[in-house]
Design a protein around this motif. Sequence first.
Motif, PDB file in Angstrom:
ATOM      1  N   PHE A 148      11.460   8.038 -11.300  1.00 51.71           N
ATOM      2  CA  PHE A 148      11.762   8.287  -9.826  1.00 51.71           C
ATOM      3  C   PHE A 148      10.942   9.167  -9.196  1.00 51.71           C
ATOM      4  O   PHE A 148      10.600   9.964  -9.805  1.00 51.71           O
ATOM      5  N   PHE A 149      10.680   8.895  -7.883  1.00 52.32           N
ATOM      6  CA  PHE A 149       9.779   9.778  -7.135  1.00 52.32           C
ATOM      7  C   PHE A 149      10.308  10.083  -5.550  1.00 52.32           C
ATOM      8  O   PHE A 149       9.821   9.928  -4.700  1.00 52.32           O
ATOM      9  N   PRO A 150      11.526  10.708  -5.490  1.00 52.80           N
ATOM     10  CA  PRO A 150      12.286  10.994  -4.371  1.00 52.80           C
ATOM     11  C   PRO A 150      11.725  12.273  -3.915  1.00 52.80           C
ATOM     12  O   PRO A 150      11.671  12.569  -2.342  1.00 52.80           O
ATOM     13  N   LEU A 151      11.165  13.317  -4.685  1.00 49.05           N
ATOM     14  CA  LEU A 151      10.650  14.500  -4.474  1.00 49.05           C
ATOM     15  C   LEU A 151       9.122  14.508  -4.491  1.00 49.05           C
ATOM     16  O   LEU A 151       8.523  13.581  -4.690  1.00 49.05           O
ATOM     17  N   SER A 152       8.708  15.691  -4.301  1.00 47.69           N
ATOM     18  CA  SER A 152       7.246  16.060  -4.612  1.00 47.69           C
ATOM     19  C   SER A 152       7.082  16.113  -6.024  1.00 47.69           C
ATOM     20  O   SER A 152       7.987  16.301  -6.981  1.00 47.69           O
ATOM     21  N   TRP A 153       5.945  16.008  -6.556  1.00 43.89           N
ATOM     22  CA  TRP A 153       5.473  15.756  -8.077  1.00 43.89           C
ATOM     23  C   TRP A 153       4.420  16.622  -8.370  1.00 43.89           C
ATOM     24  O   TRP A 153       3.307  16.381  -7.753  1.00 43.89           O
ATOM     25  N   THR A 154       4.585  17.724  -9.066  1.00 41.06           N
ATOM     26  CA  THR A 154       3.375  18.720  -9.364  1.00 41.06           C
ATOM     27  C   THR A 154       2.942  18.092 -10.760  1.00 41.06           C
ATOM     28  O   THR A 154       3.687  18.022 -11.775  1.00 41.06           O
ATOM     29  N   ILE A 155       1.607  17.707 -10.768  1.00 45.87           N
ATOM     30  CA  ILE A 155       0.919  17.050 -12.048  1.00 45.87           C
ATOM     31  C   ILE A 155       0.192  18.229 -12.574  1.00 45.87           C
ATOM     32  O   ILE A 155      -0.566  19.116 -11.930  1.00 45.87           O
ATOM     33  N   VAL A 156       0.623  18.713 -13.954  1.00 50.42           N
ATOM     34  CA  VAL A 156       0.228  19.953 -14.316  1.00 50.42           C
ATOM     35  C   VAL A 156      -0.859  19.519 -15.771  1.00 50.42           C
ATOM     36  O   VAL A 156      -0.618  18.549 -16.401  1.00 50.42           O
ATOM     37  N   SER A 209       0.755  -1.025   0.060  1.00 54.16           N
ATOM     38  CA  SER A 209       0.053   0.063  -0.101  1.00 54.16           C
ATOM     39  C   SER A 209       0.861   1.144   0.066  1.00 54.16           C
ATOM     40  O   SER A 209       2.214   1.194   0.535  1.00 54.16           O
ATOM     41  N   ALA A 210       0.432   2.195  -0.701  1.00 55.26           N
ATOM     42  CA  ALA A 210       1.081   3.350  -0.868  1.00 55.26           C
ATOM     43  C   ALA A 210       0.426   4.467   0.136  1.00 55.26           C
ATOM     44  O   ALA A 210      -0.716   4.648   0.098  1.00 55.26           O
ATOM     45  N   ARG A 211       1.383   5.453   0.696  1.00 55.90           N
ATOM     46  CA  ARG A 211       0.534   6.466   1.477  1.00 55.90           C
ATOM     47  C   ARG A 211       1.157   8.006   0.819  1.00 55.90           C
ATOM     48  O   ARG A 211       2.389   8.355   1.098  1.00 55.90           O
ATOM     49  N   LEU A 212       0.365   8.399  -0.146  1.00 57.83           N
ATOM     50  CA  LEU A 212       0.984   9.454  -0.821  1.00 57.83           C
ATOM     51  C   LEU A 212       0.036  10.889  -0.038  1.00 57.83           C
ATOM     52  O   LEU A 212      -1.236  10.654   0.330  1.00 57.83           O
ATOM     53  N   LEU A 213       0.674  11.923   0.155  1.00 59.53           N
ATOM     54  CA  LEU A 213      -0.108  12.935   0.520  1.00 59.53           C
ATOM     55  C   LEU A 213      -0.187  13.993  -0.652  1.00 59.53           C
ATOM     56  O   LEU A 213       0.793  14.526  -1.390  1.00 59.53           O
ATOM     57  N   PHE A 214      -1.543  14.421  -0.925  1.00 57.96           N
ATOM     58  CA  PHE A 214      -1.969  15.361  -1.783  1.00 57.96           C
ATOM     59  C   PHE A 214      -2.115  16.521  -1.546  1.00 57.96           C
ATOM     60  O   PHE A 214      -2.433  16.861  -0.190  1.00 57.96           O
ATOM     61  N   SER A 215      -1.835  17.514  -2.030  1.00 54.54           N
ATOM     62  CA  SER A 215      -1.886  19.097  -1.667  1.00 54.54           C
ATOM     63  C   SER A 215      -3.543  19.198  -1.266  1.00 54.54           C
ATOM     64  O   SER A 215      -4.300  18.707  -1.956  1.00 54.54           O
ATOM     65  N   ASN A 216      -3.818  19.981  -0.478  1.00 57.10           N
ATOM     66  CA  ASN A 216      -5.062  20.284  -0.196  1.00 57.10           C
ATOM     67  C   ASN A 216      -5.933  20.908  -1.142  1.00 57.10           C
ATOM     68  O   ASN A 216      -7.139  20.712  -1.045  1.00 57.10           O
ATOM     69  N   PRO A 260       8.990   6.210   3.868  1.00 61.32           N
ATOM     70  CA  PRO A 260      10.636   6.334   3.380  1.00 61.32           C
ATOM     71  C   PRO A 260      10.967   5.413   2.310  1.00 61.32           C
ATOM     72  O   PRO A 260      12.078   5.145   2.013  1.00 61.32           O
ATOM     73  N   ASN A 261       9.964   4.352   1.942  1.00 62.32           N
ATOM     74  CA  ASN A 261       9.941   3.420   1.006  1.00 62.32           C
ATOM     75  C   ASN A 261      10.235   4.181  -0.403  1.00 62.32           C
ATOM     76  O   ASN A 261       9.920   5.209  -0.527  1.00 62.32           O
ATOM     77  N   VAL A 262      10.784   3.124  -1.422  1.00 66.07           N
ATOM     78  CA  VAL A 262      11.125   3.944  -2.713  1.00 66.07           C
ATOM     79  C   VAL A 262       9.963   3.545  -3.660  1.00 66.07           C
ATOM     80  O   VAL A 262       9.455   2.322  -3.634  1.00 66.07           O
ATOM     81  N   LEU A 263       9.519   4.429  -4.158  1.00 61.09           N
ATOM     82  CA  LEU A 263       8.349   4.209  -5.445  1.00 61.09           C
ATOM     83  C   LEU A 263       8.989   4.734  -6.608  1.00 61.09           C
ATOM     84  O   LEU A 263       9.690   5.603  -6.729  1.00 61.09           O
ATOM     85  N   MET A 264       8.818   3.802  -7.529  1.00 61.30           N
ATOM     86  CA  MET A 264       9.239   4.117  -8.947  1.00 61.30           C
ATOM     87  C   MET A 264       8.144   3.841  -9.967  1.00 61.30           C
ATOM     88  O   MET A 264       7.110   3.418  -9.791  1.00 61.30           O
ATOM     89  N   GLU A 265       8.677   4.465 -11.070  1.00 64.64           N
ATOM     90  CA  GLU A 265       7.680   4.076 -12.427  1.00 64.64           C
ATOM     91  C   GLU A 265       6.187   4.603 -12.109  1.00 64.64           C
ATOM     92  O   GLU A 265       5.279   3.983 -12.326  1.00 64.64           O
ATOM     93  N   MET A 266       6.102   5.795 -11.760  1.00 65.33           N
ATOM     94  CA  MET A 266       4.957   6.543 -11.472  1.00 65.33           C
ATOM     95  C   MET A 266       4.080   7.014 -12.508  1.00 65.33           C
ATOM     96  O   MET A 266       4.674   7.680 -13.510  1.00 65.33           O
ATOM     97  N   ASP A 267       3.058   6.481 -12.608  1.00 69.00           N
ATOM     98  CA  ASP A 267       2.092   7.038 -13.616  1.00 69.00           C
ATOM     99  C   ASP A 267       0.821   7.830 -13.180  1.00 69.00           C
ATOM    100  O   ASP A 267       0.313   7.406 -12.077  1.00 69.00           O
ATOM    101  N   ALA A 268       0.202   8.682 -13.688  1.00 70.68           N
ATOM    102  CA  ALA A 268      -0.810   9.579 -13.333  1.00 70.68           C
ATOM    103  C   ALA A 268      -1.766   9.626 -14.425  1.00 70.68           C
ATOM    104  O   ALA A 268      -1.528   9.936 -15.367  1.00 70.68           O
ATOM    105  N   ARG A 269      -3.087   9.485 -14.153  1.00 66.68           N
ATOM    106  CA  ARG A 269      -4.067   9.591 -14.834  1.00 66.68           C
ATOM    107  C   ARG A 269      -4.953  10.596 -14.424  1.00 66.68           C
ATOM    108  O   ARG A 269      -5.412  10.340 -13.143  1.00 66.68           O
ATOM    109  N   VAL A 270      -5.616  11.592 -14.979  1.00 69.80           N
ATOM    110  CA  VAL A 270      -6.576  12.470 -14.558  1.00 69.80           C
ATOM    111  C   VAL A 270      -7.733  12.631 -15.340  1.00 69.80           C
ATOM    112  O   VAL A 270      -7.658  12.995 -16.606  1.00 69.80           O
TER     113      VAL A 270
END
Length: 301
Positions: free
Chosen positions: A211-219, A144-151, A173-183
């Motif tokens: 790679f997903f070590p920082l925050s990701w702004t999805i635009v 399971s992943a625990r992502l924090l979305f901006s309010n 602190p775990n490593v997430l990779m190959e991130m995909d977003a669909r909006v």
Amino acid sequence: MPNKFDPGFGQKYAHNTKRIINKDGTFNITRKGIRNQQFQTLVDMPGTRFVALVSAFYILVNILFAFIYMILGAEHIIFINSYHLPDFLKSFFFSMHTFTTVGFGSIYPQDPLTNFVAGMEAMLGWLFFAIATGMVYRRFSRPSARLLFSNNALISPHKNGEALMFRIVNRRPNVLMEMDARVMLAVDMDEGVRVNRRYFNLKLDTSSIHFFPLSWTIVHSIDEDSPLYKLTAEDYIHKRIEVLILIKGFDETFSQNVHLRYSYTYDEIVWNARFIRNFKSLDTGQIELDIDSVHNYETLS
């Protein structure tokens, strides 16, 4: 205008509904007539509630068997010590020893019927701990992943125009990779007698990262091909716009894919604002990420 489709929520309703995806990622749908799945319920409930429920069941079962032993006669339970206990406590402690199959040897049954009941309780104890162990393993082994979305999602100036954007960050602190977003975009079209809900895919400037070590702004750039083109804040309210989000990534710890759902409704979208950077480089050469500031933004004049 992009072609509309139905991602699985239906399109025709008698009246307006609440948000499609709740803040915790669950769907705002009550499924009537579904059979109760006790195992799935126990696996999905919060950890503190699960521990409390298992502990309560353990104590109640031992109290029940303590009364059974008292009915059979507490004098048939032999304590190898010099002190005396009330019949209930003696029966309760014997039940705990039997249920957990501890077998210290300091207490044992004397007559055949009490021995039989103790044997049946021991078998029940094996089943209980086998099921409890399976549920605990299931809870810990399930990725399971625990992502924090901006309010808030923002409407910000972007490339000589505007863009809809939001930000996510990994809370673990775990490593997430190959991130995909669909909006996707959900729009309510009020036709008087009924509400016709339409859905659109939103094209993203960057729909995947390795790679997903920082925050990701999805635009999502709001250009002529966007269903949000030339819509005002009042239009967002009138059309009851909701932005539906599906995030998928690879969890290196479990070597499995994880999925998360989220959404922003029209009243959670802030106009003419931009996010404040939430990471910086230190003198040591490292990069410091402030997870809690993923929500921070500034309004533009």
